[in-house]
Design a protein around this motif. Structure first.
Motif, mmCIF file in Angstrom:
data_model
loop_
_atom_site.group_PDB
_atom_site.id
_atom_site.type_symbol
_atom_site.label_atom_id
_atom_site.label_comp_id
_atom_site.label_asym_id
_atom_site.label_seq_id
_atom_site.Cartn_x
_atom_site.Cartn_y
_atom_site.Cartn_z
ATOM 1 N N GLY A 102 0.543 -1.144 0.026
ATOM 2 C CA GLY A 102 -0.031 -0.070 0.435
ATOM 3 C C GLY A 102 1.095 1.083 0.330
ATOM 4 O O GLY A 102 0.077 2.263 -0.656
ATOM 5 N N CYS A 103 2.223 1.151 0.621
ATOM 6 C CA CYS A 103 2.686 2.222 0.457
ATOM 7 C C CYS A 103 4.004 2.245 -1.275
ATOM 8 O O CYS A 103 4.108 3.795 -1.075
ATOM 9 C CB CYS A 103 4.002 2.494 1.528
ATOM 10 N N ASN A 104 3.994 1.570 -0.964
ATOM 11 C CA ASN A 104 5.078 1.528 -2.526
ATOM 12 C C ASN A 104 4.482 1.819 -3.840
ATOM 13 O O ASN A 104 5.420 1.307 -4.928
ATOM 14 C CB ASN A 104 5.947 0.160 -1.976
ATOM 15 N N LEU A 105 3.186 0.913 -3.543
ATOM 16 C CA LEU A 105 2.730 0.664 -5.331
ATOM 17 C C LEU A 105 3.106 1.974 -6.419
ATOM 18 O O LEU A 105 3.151 1.691 -7.522
ATOM 19 C CB LEU A 105 1.223 -0.042 -5.082
ATOM 20 N N PHE A 106 2.272 3.150 -5.866
ATOM 21 C CA PHE A 106 2.437 4.097 -6.615
ATOM 22 C C PHE A 106 4.029 5.093 -6.385
ATOM 23 O O PHE A 106 3.352 6.099 -7.266
ATOM 24 C CB PHE A 106 1.471 4.802 -6.401
ATOM 25 N N LEU A 107 4.424 4.524 -5.485
ATOM 26 C CA LEU A 107 5.422 5.445 -5.753
ATOM 27 C C LEU A 107 6.918 4.996 -6.674
ATOM 28 O O LEU A 107 7.005 4.527 -7.349
ATOM 29 C CB LEU A 107 6.800 4.679 -4.087
ATOM 30 N N ARG A 108 7.842 5.887 -7.299
ATOM 31 C CA ARG A 108 8.223 6.461 -8.049
ATOM 32 C C ARG A 108 9.624 5.960 -7.692
ATOM 33 O O ARG A 108 10.257 7.174 -6.666
ATOM 34 C CB ARG A 108 7.649 6.927 -9.453
ATOM 35 N N ASN A 109 11.114 5.534 -8.650
ATOM 36 C CA ASN A 109 12.108 5.760 -7.782
ATOM 37 C C ASN A 109 12.863 6.661 -8.187
ATOM 38 O O ASN A 109 13.402 6.934 -9.870
ATOM 39 C CB ASN A 109 12.665 4.853 -7.803
ATOM 40 N N PRO A 110 13.519 7.543 -7.968
ATOM 41 C CA PRO A 110 13.886 8.853 -8.722
ATOM 42 C C PRO A 110 15.428 8.507 -9.196
ATOM 43 O O PRO A 110 15.656 9.053 -10.194
ATOM 44 C CB PRO A 110 14.794 9.476 -8.146
ATOM 45 N N LYS A 111 16.275 7.336 -9.192
ATOM 46 C CA LYS A 111 16.993 6.403 -9.519
ATOM 47 C C LYS A 111 17.221 6.131 -10.602
ATOM 48 O O LYS A 111 17.950 6.216 -11.850
ATOM 49 C CB LYS A 111 17.857 5.900 -8.765
ATOM 50 N N ALA A 112 15.625 5.336 -10.980
ATOM 51 C CA ALA A 112 15.635 4.786 -12.570
ATOM 52 C C ALA A 112 14.421 5.692 -13.022
ATOM 53 O O ALA A 112 13.730 5.058 -13.501
ATOM 54 C CB ALA A 112 15.021 3.683 -12.403
ATOM 55 N N GLY A 113 15.135 6.663 -13.243
ATOM 56 C CA GLY A 113 14.142 7.955 -14.445
ATOM 57 C C GLY A 113 12.799 8.589 -14.255
ATOM 58 O O GLY A 113 11.673 8.072 -15.105
ATOM 59 N N GLY A 114 12.397 7.963 -12.604
ATOM 60 C CA GLY A 114 10.800 8.045 -11.946
ATOM 61 C C GLY A 114 9.892 7.070 -12.206
ATOM 62 O O GLY A 114 9.757 7.196 -12.887
ATOM 63 N N LYS A 115 10.860 5.736 -13.206
ATOM 64 C CA LYS A 115 10.244 4.196 -12.973
ATOM 65 C C LYS A 115 9.381 4.433 -10.910
ATOM 66 O O LYS A 115 9.884 4.612 -10.640
ATOM 67 C CB LYS A 115 10.850 3.368 -13.215
#
Length: 460
Positions: free
Chosen positions: A119-132
């Motif tokens: 629930g916390c991570n599903l819609f988060l994106r990773n700045p290291k991977a170009g916003g994926k």
């Protein structure tokens, strides 16, 4: 944090709806006096008496088990692993449950913690991977089919292998994995220390490097939603889950308990079990050779570790894709043999090949949700005992997982130490070695002094 209210609310409602016993009386309001809350809790603890099942008393040992489960879920959530290796010993040694009941409780508790993580991570994106997305759906697609097949094979091996062999394999493999995990944690710690020094030196000369901001990767930060969420990949994962779940429902267990009446361990039973092999081959080959599932995302999530430079080469893309299903199959088999699921075993393997700690944690928790919900629903359909008490423990793990995620987020935000995730995985594995090996050794000793058969057995 504001953007996380929706997934957190949906997660809490989901766990409440899934884990609340169907015979519990509905309350007229969500806000009711304290005595009504206590009465409701008491009725949940008495839920098993309606089915003439033994009652779990609310004793000091039960309260200690709740506290220990809360601590175990807090640590496990930081590493994105289920924590079954801690829950089972807690429920057997502290709460005094038998192994079968403890395993069913563990499935519920892992489900509660996984719902909070996803629930916390599903819609988060990773700045290291170009916003994926923080969850690597490509990686989950490659791993999930083989892991589910491996768990089924491992469960059969668990029935065949003697207890002394299972305990020995568990101790050896998890000890090796723990050493490797702590080694990776030390490497990430040193790498982060070097990056912090470079960042401080850049600030002295007024040349702040924007790349240094990637050191701090909070797990609960206000990330923006990705422009295109991979709904199709999520849908494929749900189809995979439903396919294997349908096989489990039709097959039932070795006692013939399923939705259809078949001979226990007969020809139909094994034919239905073997259908998992073509299912796994179909999904894995389709994912590996599908143009819609690119392997570049896995490489984007890797860190510059010397041991994995070859994996990032152009010629190694296809072999890299084929390597992950083999890892998942191995982790699933071992997880089925040890009875702890594959999350604790696949996490150190992903860290070893260079997948970033935060991505490993998010992806593993996402995969654990699929396996744990499948186990929990099967226990429910097959007449699980003490459903109400198990639901309470699941809610405790749900809250504890949220606390663990917030603590990790604060540490990463303040100190830029994503390596805390790796150390959390190592701590859980080390504790599991002590608890599970001790419990297994006592079980083997009891078999020895009682003169029980200690050789290989038939699966049925």
């Amino acid at each position: 944090m504001r953007n996380n209210l929706v997934p957190l609310t949906l997660s809490f409602l989901t766990i409440t709806l899934l884990l609340t016993p169907s015979m519990a009386e509905p309350e007229p309001s969500f806000i009711f006096p304290v005595h009504q809350l206590l009465n409701t809790t008491s009725s949940w603890l008495d839920f098993s008496t309606k089915f003439n099942q033994p009652k779990i008393e609310l004793t000091a040992s039960t309260l200690i088990a709740v506290v220990l489960s809360f601590l175990a879920a807090t640590i496990s959530s930081a590493g994105g692993i289920g924590g079954g290796g801690l829950y089972v010993p807690i429920m057997t040694i502290v709460a005094g449950l038998d192994l079968k009941t403890a395993s069913s409780f563990s499935a519920f508790m892992v489900t509660g913690g996984s719902i909070a993580n996803v629930g916390c991570n599903l819609f988060l994106r990773n700045p290291k991977a170009g916003g994926k997305t923080m969850i690597d759906f490509d990686l989950a697609l490659l791993l999930e089919p083989c892991m589910l097949l491996g768990v089924s094979v491992g469960v059969i091996c668990n029935l065949v292998f003697p207890n002394w062999l299972i305990t020995s394999l568990f101790a050896v493999f998890l000890a090796w994995s723990t050493v490797k995990t702590f080694g990776n944690g030390v490497y990430y710690w040193r790498l982060e220390s070097e990056m912090v020094k470079v960042r401080e030196a850049s600030m002295v000369f007024g040349e702040e490097d924007e790349k240094m901001e990637s050191v701090k990767l909070p797990l609960l930060e206000d990330y923006e939603r990705p422009k295109r969420f991979p709904w199709m990949k999520l849908g494929v994962l749900v189809v995979i889950w439903l396919s294997y779940f349908a096989v489990y429902l039709l097959r039932g267990n070795k006692y013939g308990e399923g939705i259809i009446s078949i001979e226990p361990c007969g020809i139909t039973y094994w034919l239905l079990s073997s259908t998992q092999i073509p299912l796994t081959l179909f999904f894995t080959l389709w994912i590996c050779f599908s143009e819609n599932v690119q392997g570049s995302q896995c490489c984007d999530h890797q860190v510059p570790v010397k041991d994995v430079e070859n994996l990032r080469s152009n010629d190694g893309g296809r072999s890299n894709k084929c390597m992950f299903p083999v890892m998942a199959l191995l982790a699933g088999v071992l997880g089925g043999v040890f009875g702890i699921g594959g999350g604790m075993l696949i996490s150190p393997l992903l860290l070893q090949v260079g997948i970033a700690p935060e991505v490993t944690a998010a992806t593993c928790s996402f995969m654990v949700l699929f396996s744990s919900t499948m186990s929990a629903i099967q226990y429910l359909l097959l007449g699980m005992e003490h459903t109400g008490t198990a639901s309470l423990f699941a809610i405790v793990c749900f809250v504890a997982s949220l606390v663990g995620l917030m603590v990790v987020q604060k540490v990463i935000t303040q100190y830029g130490r994503a390596s805390i995730i790796v150390f959390s995985v190592g701590i859980v594995m080390a504790l599991s070695i002590v608890l599970m090996t001790s419990y297994g050794a006592l079980d083997v000793w009891n078999d020895f002094i009682s003169g029980s058969y200690m050789g290989f057995k038939l699966p049925c």
